[in-house]
Write an enzyme that holds these catalytic residues in place. Structure first.
Site, mmCIF file in Angstrom:
data_model
loop_
_atom_site.group_PDB
_atom_site.id
_atom_site.type_symbol
_atom_site.label_atom_id
_atom_site.label_comp_id
_atom_site.label_asym_id
_atom_site.label_seq_id
_atom_site.Cartn_x
_atom_site.Cartn_y
_atom_site.Cartn_z
ATOM 1 C CG ASP A 12 8.118 1.868 -0.636
ATOM 2 O OD1 ASP A 12 7.094 1.528 -0.012
ATOM 3 O OD2 ASP A 12 8.955 2.650 -0.175
ATOM 4 C CG ASN A 14 1.804 -1.398 -3.871
ATOM 5 O OD1 ASN A 14 2.050 -0.902 -4.956
ATOM 6 N ND2 ASN A 14 2.218 -2.608 -3.536
ATOM 7 N NE ARG A 16 4.487 5.548 1.005
ATOM 8 C CZ ARG A 16 5.784 5.563 0.740
ATOM 9 N NH1 ARG A 16 6.433 6.708 0.684
ATOM 10 N NH2 ARG A 16 6.431 4.443 0.516
ATOM 11 C CG HIS A 29 -1.186 -3.892 -0.696
ATOM 12 N ND1 HIS A 29 0.117 -3.446 -0.754
ATOM 13 C CD2 HIS A 29 -1.621 -3.627 0.563
ATOM 14 C CE1 HIS A 29 0.454 -2.933 0.417
ATOM 15 N NE2 HIS A 29 -0.579 -3.028 1.235
ATOM 16 C CB SER A 57 9.846 -7.064 4.809
ATOM 17 O OG SER A 57 9.089 -6.338 5.760
ATOM 18 C CG LEU A 123 11.972 -13.299 -16.200
ATOM 19 C CD1 LEU A 123 13.155 -12.336 -16.290
ATOM 20 C CD2 LEU A 123 10.652 -12.527 -16.294
ATOM 21 N NE ARG A 186 13.198 3.181 5.000
ATOM 22 C CZ ARG A 186 12.429 4.272 4.921
ATOM 23 N NH1 ARG A 186 12.993 5.459 4.721
ATOM 24 N NH2 ARG A 186 11.126 4.184 5.018
ATOM 25 C CD GLU A 199 26.468 1.201 -10.183
ATOM 26 O OE1 GLU A 199 26.085 2.333 -9.822
ATOM 27 O OE2 GLU A 199 27.643 0.801 -10.064
#
Length: 235
Positions: A12, A14, A16, A29, A57, A123, A186, A199
């Site tokens: 989150d 990018n 701003r 981005h 999303s 990975l 959130r 967590e």
């Protein structure tokens, strides 16, 4: 230090970050995508085995056509670049979400990347594209309903493990640690089933500035959490 086996990240900030520098959101981005390449290498170096990132999303289609078109161009380039990143990090790449909304050429690039990278296992890197947890659960329920109707699955056979096997993340362990950058706190419709006992770590640092030092801070915080999974710690 205990390193979480599976880390999920909501990328989150990018846009701003770019706006604060007087640049268009697309610049943010691009820089965020470049940083993702670095974080894959850092995650492997730190000992993380599974890395899942929220890149686009189901709600992101609501953004301006200019921004969405820029993201699609970026994804096309990244899919090609990611083949090399996969080779460098011995990294298996998997896209979760519903790719059918993308143009055919992008869908083919996704398949090509997944097919190429399946040979690696040092990975496991999951990219959530056109992903929404509610959409994922809806698609899983629809498939279960179809299998019940066909007699492949009996209602009494439906357990939590069975439900997990119908989700996009089938075969993956649930995340141990969720990181969200840029100050928001959130889930934004991300991995809601899978994050039941994860967590959470929130940081004000925007994604393009999230580096190894910040990653280590998140892991350090993780190490100070008391994970009881609903039980009581013995005195």
């Amino acid at each position: 230090m205990t390193v979480p086996k599976h880390v999920a990240i909501i990328l989150d900030g990018n846009g701003r970050w770019a706006k604060a520098k007087g640049m268009p959101r697309t610049y943010g981005h691009i820089k965020g995508c470049e940083n993702l390449e670095k974080i894959c290498s850092i995650a492997k170096e730190l000992g993380v085995k599974y890395l899942t990132v929220y890149a686009f999303s189901t709600e992101n289609w609501k953004r301006s056509k200019e921004e969405v078109d820029g993201l699609m161009k970026l994804f096309r380039n990244y899919m090609k670049r990611c083949i090399q990143i996969s080779k460098e990090n011995k990294m298996c790449v998997r896209v979760i979400g519903d790719p059918t909304m993308f143009d055919k050429d992008l869908q083919e690039k996704i398949k090509e990347l997944e097919e190429y990278s399946k040979q690696y296992d040092e990975l496991h890197f999951q990219i959530a594209l056109n992903y929404g947890s509610r959409d994922e659960i809806k698609r899983a329920v629809m498939k279960m309903a179809e299998d019940v109707e066909k007699g492949v699955l009996l209602p009494q056979q439906i357990t939590e493990d069975v439900i997990s096997d119908y989700l996009d993340t089938k075969g993956l362990p649930d995340p141990d640690l969720l990181i969200r950058t840029s100050g928001e706190e959130r889930l934004s419709n991300f991995l809601m089933w899978q994050l039941a006992y994860t967590e959470f770590y929130f940081t004000d640092v925007a994604w393009p500035d999230f580096d190894k030092k910040e990653f280590e801070k998140a892991i350090d915080k993780f190490n100070h959490r008391d994970r009881r999974y609903g039980g009581v710690k013995e005195e």
